[in-house]
Design a protein around this motif. Structure first.
Motif, PDB file in Angstrom:
ATOM      1  N   ASP A  59      -3.811 -42.888  97.847  1.00 36.91           N
ATOM      2  CA  ASP A  59      -3.323 -42.551  99.183  1.00 36.91           C
ATOM      3  C   ASP A  59      -1.823 -42.797  99.293  1.00 36.91           C
ATOM      4  OD1 ASP A  59      -5.977 -42.009  99.967  1.00 36.91           O
ATOM      5  OD2 ASP A  59      -6.326 -44.128 100.434  1.00 36.91           O
ATOM      6  N   GLN A  60      -1.348 -43.791  98.568  1.00 40.49           N
ATOM      7  CA  GLN A  60       0.074 -44.130  98.576  1.00 40.49           C
ATOM      8  C   GLN A  60       0.443 -44.663  97.205  1.00 40.49           C
ATOM      9  OE1 GLN A  60       1.339 -46.910 101.660  1.00 40.49           O
ATOM     10  NE2 GLN A  60       2.925 -47.735 100.301  1.00 40.49           N
ATOM     11  N   SER A  61       1.554 -44.189  96.650  1.00 41.95           N
ATOM     12  CA  SER A  61       1.979 -44.620  95.321  1.00 41.95           C
ATOM     13  C   SER A  61       3.259 -45.435  95.423  1.00 41.95           C
ATOM     14  CB  SER A  61       2.209 -43.408  94.416  1.00 41.95           C
ATOM     15  OG  SER A  61       1.011 -42.662  94.272  1.00 41.95           O
ATOM     16  N   ASP A  62       3.343 -46.460  94.575  1.00 45.21           N
ATOM     17  CA  ASP A  62       4.503 -47.345  94.597  1.00 45.21           C
ATOM     18  C   ASP A  62       5.258 -47.330  93.269  1.00 45.21           C
ATOM     19  OD1 ASP A  62       6.072 -49.680  95.813  1.00 45.21           O
ATOM     20  OD2 ASP A  62       5.357 -50.541  93.926  1.00 45.21           O
ATOM     21  N   THR A  63       4.524 -47.388  92.146  1.00 43.05           N
ATOM     22  CA  THR A  63       5.145 -47.498  90.829  1.00 43.05           C
ATOM     23  C   THR A  63       4.528 -46.502  89.853  1.00 43.05           C
ATOM     24  OG1 THR A  63       5.624 -49.848  91.137  1.00 43.05           O
ATOM     25  CG2 THR A  63       5.592 -49.035  88.875  1.00 43.05           C
ATOM     26  N   ILE A  64       5.387 -45.829  89.110  1.00 38.48           N
ATOM     27  CA  ILE A  64       4.954 -44.941  88.024  1.00 38.48           C
ATOM     28  C   ILE A  64       5.428 -45.556  86.714  1.00 38.48           C
ATOM     29  CG2 ILE A  64       5.248 -42.674  86.945  1.00 38.48           C
ATOM     30  CD1 ILE A  64       5.730 -41.555  89.798  1.00 38.48           C
ATOM     31  N   HIS A  65       4.509 -45.723  85.784  1.00 38.81           N
ATOM     32  CA  HIS A  65       4.843 -46.277  84.469  1.00 38.81           C
ATOM     33  C   HIS A  65       4.355 -45.294  83.418  1.00 38.81           C
ATOM     34  CE1 HIS A  65       5.138 -48.754  80.949  1.00 38.81           C
ATOM     35  NE2 HIS A  65       5.426 -49.862  81.616  1.00 38.81           N
ATOM     36  N   LEU A  66       5.309 -44.618  82.762  1.00 42.51           N
ATOM     37  CA  LEU A  66       4.999 -43.645  81.714  1.00 42.51           C
ATOM     38  C   LEU A  66       5.344 -44.240  80.358  1.00 42.51           C
ATOM     39  CD1 LEU A  66       6.218 -40.097  82.832  1.00 42.51           C
ATOM     40  CD2 LEU A  66       3.981 -40.663  81.905  1.00 42.51           C
ATOM     41  N   SER A  67       4.394 -44.155  79.425  1.00 42.13           N
ATOM     42  CA  SER A  67       4.648 -44.635  78.069  1.00 42.13           C
ATOM     43  C   SER A  67       4.213 -43.569  77.071  1.00 42.13           C
ATOM     44  CB  SER A  67       3.865 -45.923  77.795  1.00 42.13           C
ATOM     45  OG  SER A  67       4.236 -46.943  78.702  1.00 42.13           O
ATOM     46  N   TYR A  68       4.993 -43.460  75.988  1.00 46.79           N
ATOM     47  CA  TYR A  68       4.687 -42.492  74.944  1.00 46.79           C
ATOM     48  C   TYR A  68       4.789 -43.167  73.586  1.00 46.79           C
ATOM     49  CZ  TYR A  68       7.257 -40.176  78.757  1.00 46.79           C
ATOM     50  OH  TYR A  68       7.767 -39.809  79.980  1.00 46.79           O
TER      51      TYR A  68
END
Length: 369
Positions: free
Chosen positions: A148-157
């Motif tokens: 419903d609500q996003s605060d943090t995006i953590h992308l790892s490759y």
């Protein structure tokens, strides 16, 4: 009949994109190269649905003619670190839809400046397609939409060896070590040193626990513009682990003027490519990605995590770009303007095209304790 121009179609990424197009769309695919023989050989390997064209991007007249005779242009002629946006500009002038596999924020910034012109011309231009950026962006959108609500995006490759992408991925990696870059942290831009902030991330099999480090990718720029989040983290790692150590040492110990020297970049890229060609036999050339978005769902702190593993990074890039090309060519997607993937591709269409390619994106949604 649709006509698709793949600029840089003889490179590993360009070939993968063209292969996907031949399999999942109808029409003629034109592969370009400055080397006429290389273009002809690549086109011949794809069969009757493809043809070759000798093309130098510095020849604006030839570029105009080539673009005007096609319905969609896919720009695969990297590295994009110092590319200008002439191909995109020419597509807009000729009202031809555009995709690219660009992977550096400096090019992303140049391309986004053409937003209004593309909208006025009715041109759908989607940048940063491929695997990361590309598929990774759609994984993030899928996770954001699960909350419903996003605060943090953590992308790892994590990429094994060369990733099957040849010298291109080597150049991109070393070019990404030259300068500190701004990251979106706690609601403001902060400078980050490349290949700092070591973190251990657990990826699906066969990778498991891998060290990842801050890396400058277009997602760190576009995701905060697309989604109202406070933090976007983008980290990258390699296997075997020795390559992380070498890259870390170059980022922290090598004098910056050396990294800014094109001959040094070419030397490092060549050396890295030769070495990884040997270790590819043991490590493979695959890619794993993990998107973790934290926020709120039904009043509870929640995390949505999507993961993906594919055995060949270059082929995966072909899936990402080819799937978007398929949507444009079938008129399932029409969005005039210049857009990053996450702002243009609806999640149901992303999921549909991945299923068609046998790509399985796993998603888990769980409360945060």
């Amino acid at each position: 009949m649709n006509r698709v121009l793949v600029i840089g179609g003889v490179g590993r990424i360009g070939q993968s994109v063209a292969t996907d197009l031949v399999k999942h769309s109808e029409g003629v695919v034109t592969l370009t190269s400055r080397d006429s023989e290389a273009a002809q050989n690549s086109a011949a390997s794809l069969g009757a649905q493809s043809q070759a064209l000798q093309l130098d991007l510095d020849d604006q007249g030839a570029l105009d003619v080539a673009i005007a005779s096609h319905d969609l242009v896919i720009h695969c002629a990297g590295p994009f670190h110092d590319r200008d946006a002439r191909v995109l500009k020419t597509c807009i002038q000729n009202q031809v839809n555009y995709l690219d596999v660009s992977d550096h924020p400096s090019f992303t910034e140049k391309a986004l400046q053409y937003q209004e012109q593309a909208q006025a011309a009715g041109v759908t231009a989607i940048i940063n397609t491929g695997v990361f950026p590309g598929i990774s962006n759609s994984m993030v959108r899928q996770d954001v939409e699960a909350l419903d609500q996003s605060d943090t995006i953590h992308l790892s490759y994590v990429v094994a060896g060369t990733g099957g992408a040849g010298m291109t991925i080597m150049r991109t990696t070393f070019l990404g070590l030259i300068e500190s870059f701004p990251g979106w942290l706690q609601g403001k831009w902060q400078l980050i040193q490349p290949y700092s902030g070591r973190e251990v991330i657990t990826f699906p099999s066969p990778y498991g626990r891998v060290n990842v480090f801050w890396f400058d990718v277009p997602e760190r720029l576009t995701l905060p513009q697309t989604f109202p989040v406070q933090t976007v983290i983008t980290k990258f790692g390699s296997v075997p682990e020795i390559y992380n150590g070498i890259t870390w040492a170059l980022a922290h110990w090598m004098p910056k003027p050396w990294l800014q020297n094109r001959r040094m970049i070419e030397f490092l890229s060549w050396g890295g490519f030769v070495t990884t060609q040997f270790t590819d036999r043991f490590s493979g050339i695959g890619v794993a990605m993990r998107s973790a978005v934290t926020g709120m769902r039904e009043g509870q702190p929640t995390q949505a995590v999507s993961t993906l593993v594919l055995p060949d990074t270059a082929i995966a890039a072909g899936y990402g770009t080819g799937s978007i090309a398929q949507l444009i060519l079938t008129q399932a997607l029409e969005k005039p303007g210049v857009w990053p993937v996450e702002a243009a591709i609806p999640t149901p269409l992303f999921q549909q095209t991945m299923v068609q390619r046998g790509v399985q994106v796993e998603q888990a949604i769980s409360p945060m304790l």
